[in-house]
Design an enzyme around this catalytic site. Structure first.
Site, short mmCIF file in Angstrom:
data_model
loop_
_atom_site.label_atom_id
_atom_site.label_comp_id
_atom_site.label_asym_id
_atom_site.label_seq_id
_atom_site.Cartn_x
_atom_site.Cartn_y
_atom_site.Cartn_z
N LYS A 131 17.85 -2.17 -5.42
CA LYS A 131 19.01 -1.46 -4.87
C LYS A 131 19.75 -2.37 -3.91
O LYS A 131 19.24 -2.71 -2.85
CB LYS A 131 18.56 -0.19 -4.13
CG LYS A 131 18.26 0.99 -5.02
CD LYS A 131 18.04 2.23 -4.16
CE LYS A 131 17.76 3.45 -5.00
NZ LYS A 131 17.57 4.66 -4.17
N LYS A 215 5.62 0.33 -3.44
CA LYS A 215 7.03 0.59 -3.78
C LYS A 215 7.38 0.00 -5.14
O LYS A 215 8.06 0.64 -5.94
CB LYS A 215 7.97 0.03 -2.72
CG LYS A 215 9.42 0.28 -3.11
CD LYS A 215 10.45 0.01 -2.05
CE LYS A 215 11.83 0.36 -2.59
NZ LYS A 215 12.92 0.07 -1.63
N GLU A 225 15.91 5.77 -10.87
CA GLU A 225 15.84 6.96 -10.04
C GLU A 225 16.13 8.26 -10.79
O GLU A 225 16.93 9.09 -10.37
CB GLU A 225 16.77 6.82 -8.82
CG GLU A 225 16.34 7.67 -7.64
CD GLU A 225 17.05 7.32 -6.34
OE1 GLU A 225 17.67 8.20 -5.77
OE2 GLU A 225 16.96 6.15 -5.92
N HIS A 236 15.29 10.10 4.32
CA HIS A 236 16.55 9.37 4.28
C HIS A 236 17.80 10.26 4.20
O HIS A 236 18.89 9.82 4.56
CB HIS A 236 16.56 8.38 3.10
CG HIS A 236 15.72 7.17 3.35
ND1 HIS A 236 14.35 7.24 3.55
CD2 HIS A 236 16.04 5.85 3.43
CE1 HIS A 236 13.88 6.02 3.74
NE2 HIS A 236 14.88 5.16 3.68
N HIS A 250 17.73 1.73 11.50
CA HIS A 250 17.40 2.45 10.27
C HIS A 250 16.06 3.19 10.38
O HIS A 250 15.96 4.36 10.00
CB HIS A 250 17.36 1.48 9.09
CG HIS A 250 17.00 2.11 7.79
ND1 HIS A 250 17.83 2.99 7.13
CD2 HIS A 250 15.86 2.03 7.03
CE1 HIS A 250 17.23 3.41 6.02
NE2 HIS A 250 16.04 2.84 5.94
#
Length: 345
Positions: A131, A215, A225, A236, A250
């Site tokens: 991503k 991950k 996804e 998120h 973040h």
């Protein structure tokens, strides 16, 4: 000793070079055709190690993760004669890897790229999974592409210059992984302290590998996804709704978002460990609660990429290590968001 792992995705493969060093880069890529994108803060620390490489500098910080920065880099690539055989490397944290991967994906309709992540956050999350994109105003990652890097090179020595707050920031994603997929890792984190991982290189190496491969496996099973990769969005949805508005790191925004999701899980699924999650976040220096404008956050959530018509695909927990994705309406989400926005601790 370098540990090499190859993860095959539906479109490409990524080689993970764990326990490696920056000095090994010249064995992986041709120096003359490689362009390294990094930020001015990192370049200050690693100018000597990057001597002889084609280096393109960007300004450090999330506020520069936008199309203007991308256009500037593309202009530099054109000036320096980068062609379709060129390789782009993102050397930095999540902002740098996002930008580098995005630039590589659109420059001349796509050139090869790899990453040298320099923060915990980038090592366990941001650089993995393909991503790559930029923000549009306050809206996080609104423009981008899914395209896998050819390699990731892990040099843990770069973490020596990492400020403590960036260690804290990165552990939010580690805690997230434990919550959605790895109950045993959650117990490990409960047993240890942040300083244990900072002092013990082997303990840290094992933790980073565990998270990176966790991950990578999720992405491998669902690259675009359509299913389980959505679970990686735990924390998120609300996190992104407040991150740029309040200029939060973040990891801090995700931590607050995880708490919101945990209390939603408690009400909707009977999740019984919301307080345990609050405890572990605070133990690693992350905020569990934050005062924010709930109405504004809810409006921004309606602009989230995960929205489908009038529902938002929200990641909830059944138990620690077992997450599910459920479509929720704003009306279902609103009471919890309003409650945690007024909570002081």
């Amino acid at each position: 000793m370098i540990l090499k792992k190859i993860i095959k995705y539906s479109t490409d493969s990524t080689i993970f070079y764990f326990d490696s060093s920056i000095s090994e880069l010249s064995k992986i890529v041709d120096q003359t055709s490689t362009f390294i994108i990094t930020d001015d803060n990192l370049y200050h620390h690693y100018q000597k190690k990057l001597k002889g490489w084609n280096v393109l500098l960007i300004k450090a910080g999330e506020k520069y993760k936008n199309q203007n920065t991308v256009n500037e880099i593309i202009g530099q690539l054109i000036e320096k004669g980068a062609d379709r055989k060129s390789i782009i490397i993102g050397f930095g944290g999540g902002v740098v890897t996002d930008i580098a991967g995005y630039v590589a994906s659109v420059y001349m309709r796509g050139v090869s790229f790899g990453f040298i992540p320099t923060s915990i956050l980038a090592m366990v999350d941001a650089s993995i999974g393909g991503k790559n994109g930029v923000d549009v105003g306050i809206y996080k990652n609104m423009v981008g592409i899914i395209r896998q890097p050819k390699f990731l090179l892990y040099d843990y020595n770069v973490l020596k210059t990492l400020p403590n707050e960036e260690w804290v920031n990165g552990f939010a994603e580690i805690i997230k992984h434990a919550c959605i997929k790895d109950a045993a890792m959650f117990k490990l984190l409960e047993k240890q302290f942040l300083k244990d991982f900072q002092k013990d290189k082997l303990l840290l190496s094992k933790l980073i590998q565990r998270n990176a491969l966790l991950k990578a496996k999720v992405v491998q099973e669902d690259e675009f996804e359509q299913g389980n990769r959505k679970l990686l969005n735990f924390g998120h949805t609300l996190g992104h709704a407040i991150e740029n508005t309040y200029q939060l790191p973040h990891g801090h925004a995700v931590a607050i978002g995880m708490v919101g999701a945990a209390y939603l899980s408690k009400g909707l699924l009977g999740f019984s460990n919301a307080e345990k999650l609050v405890t572990i976040l605070e133990k690693y220096g992350l905020p569990a609660f934050y005062t924010f404008d709930a109405k504004d956050a809810l409006l921004k959530m309606l602009s989230d990429k995960k929205r489908v018509k009038n529902t938002i695909n929200y990641v909830l927990l059944k138990t620690i290590g077992d997450a599910v994705c459920r479509p929720l309406t704003i009306q279902e989400i609103q009471p919890v968001v309003e409650a945690i926005s007024k909570t002081f601790k």
